[in-house]
Enzyme design. Sequence first.
Site, short mmCIF file in Angstrom:
data_model
loop_
_atom_site.label_atom_id
_atom_site.label_comp_id
_atom_site.label_asym_id
_atom_site.label_seq_id
_atom_site.Cartn_x
_atom_site.Cartn_y
_atom_site.Cartn_z
N SER A 74 0.52 1.57 14.41
CA SER A 74 -0.43 2.13 13.44
C SER A 74 -1.83 1.57 13.63
CB SER A 74 0.04 1.85 12.00
OG SER A 74 1.26 2.49 11.73
N CYS A 93 4.54 5.47 5.00
CA CYS A 93 3.14 5.32 5.39
C CYS A 93 2.55 6.65 5.86
CB CYS A 93 3.00 4.23 6.44
SG CYS A 93 1.31 3.62 6.63
N GLY A 104 -5.28 3.55 6.12
CA GLY A 104 -6.68 3.83 5.83
C GLY A 104 -6.89 5.17 5.18
N HIS A 154 5.27 -0.43 3.40
CA HIS A 154 6.25 -0.69 4.45
C HIS A 154 7.42 -1.52 3.93
CE1 HIS A 154 3.93 0.78 7.96
NE2 HIS A 154 2.90 0.49 7.18
N GLU A 200 10.12 -1.95 5.42
CA GLU A 200 10.82 -2.55 6.55
C GLU A 200 10.10 -3.76 7.12
OE1 GLU A 200 7.51 -0.73 8.58
OE2 GLU A 200 8.68 -0.20 6.83
#
Length: 398
Positions: free
Chosen positions: A49, A271, A315, A366, A368
């Site tokens: 990412s 995400c 973002g 997240h 994870e």
Amino acid sequence: MPAPADAVLVLEDGRTFAGSAYGAHGTTVGEIVFNTGMTGYQETLTDPSYHRQIVVMTAPHIGNTGINEEDVESTRIWVAGFVVRDPAIRPSSWRSTRTLDDGLAAEGVVGISGLDTRALTRHLRERGVMRAGIFSGPALVDASGRRRTDQDLLDEVTSAPVMTGADLAGEVTVAEPYTVEPVRGPASGTEAVATVVAIDLGIKSMTPQRLAERGVRTHVLPATASTQDVLALEPDGVFFSNGPGDPAAARHEIELLRDVLDRRIPFFGICYGNQLLGRALGFGTYKLTYGHRGVNQPVMDRRTRKVEITAHNHGFAVDAPLDGESVAPHGDGRYGRVVVSHVALNDDVVEGLECLDLPAFSVQYHPEAAAGPHDADYLFDRFVELMTKEPSTDAPSH
């Protein structure tokens, strides 16, 4: 007079910071962002990412645990550049195989150290994230051997592409499909509890691992996968991963997701996957001023009213009504009712979506994240429950 610095960070608005070369020497440009995590720099570096982004670590002392072979989230370092204040002289972890400096240099990642990251972070909070460049060693001199001017360096920064409108999933996705088998599955004499097709938009290795721990077999497909590719694997559920870029530019992935929703296949997104669910449902997305990046972000699960401390790296955000139910704008109401399931407590940013008439949900953060908190592990259990419960035959209510 002091000797000229051997590394310079140049921001798009013209501000410069002098420092020391760190990692590889040369030039790198990208969008500059800051990460507030006090640990987990190796997971940050290897998170796809962060593709095309220069990452500033706000914690002052970085590198004290070195680099090891266990904490990576992908097969390489993805950040465009790395900015630290006080790099560790030597690693102190028994798991370390090399220094952070050596790890960055080995993969050609240009960094800078010794600058005031607190002042830099305050500047980015006030002005917003922007393009930047790190220049060190030979990149600071021209062909005649003279030191390049700040204007020369700034011109190189402003010629770099912006993040808005960037479709980057294809640059980080897996080249070939692969399968992650369940931890408890055929090898231990029991069947997988479910089969998931995960679309790799920049997936982190911990995601299929979290599913495997719950007995799920995960087929990871490239971002270019078609609806036919997905259906051929007869999935019990579909997952969209994290990833870089502007969700508004991901037209193929959005249409694929609409096909999944139309077939009422259980869906979970993380995400970037959350942003794509939002756009598939017809909501807009927008760019945050400086984003959320770190492992200390408070988020409320509106279903339980529980506050979770969560790991973030985004973002962009979904623009959906915060209060009450709304009907998904796309498709003349065929996707039914939607609620914002999670919200950021610092700034009221949408942190999760839940479809009330379809088996689909997503979160912006997240669950994870290996180096961050584990407050949100339950979301994988929720996905397994969604896949294994008896499907409803009722038509969606609008």
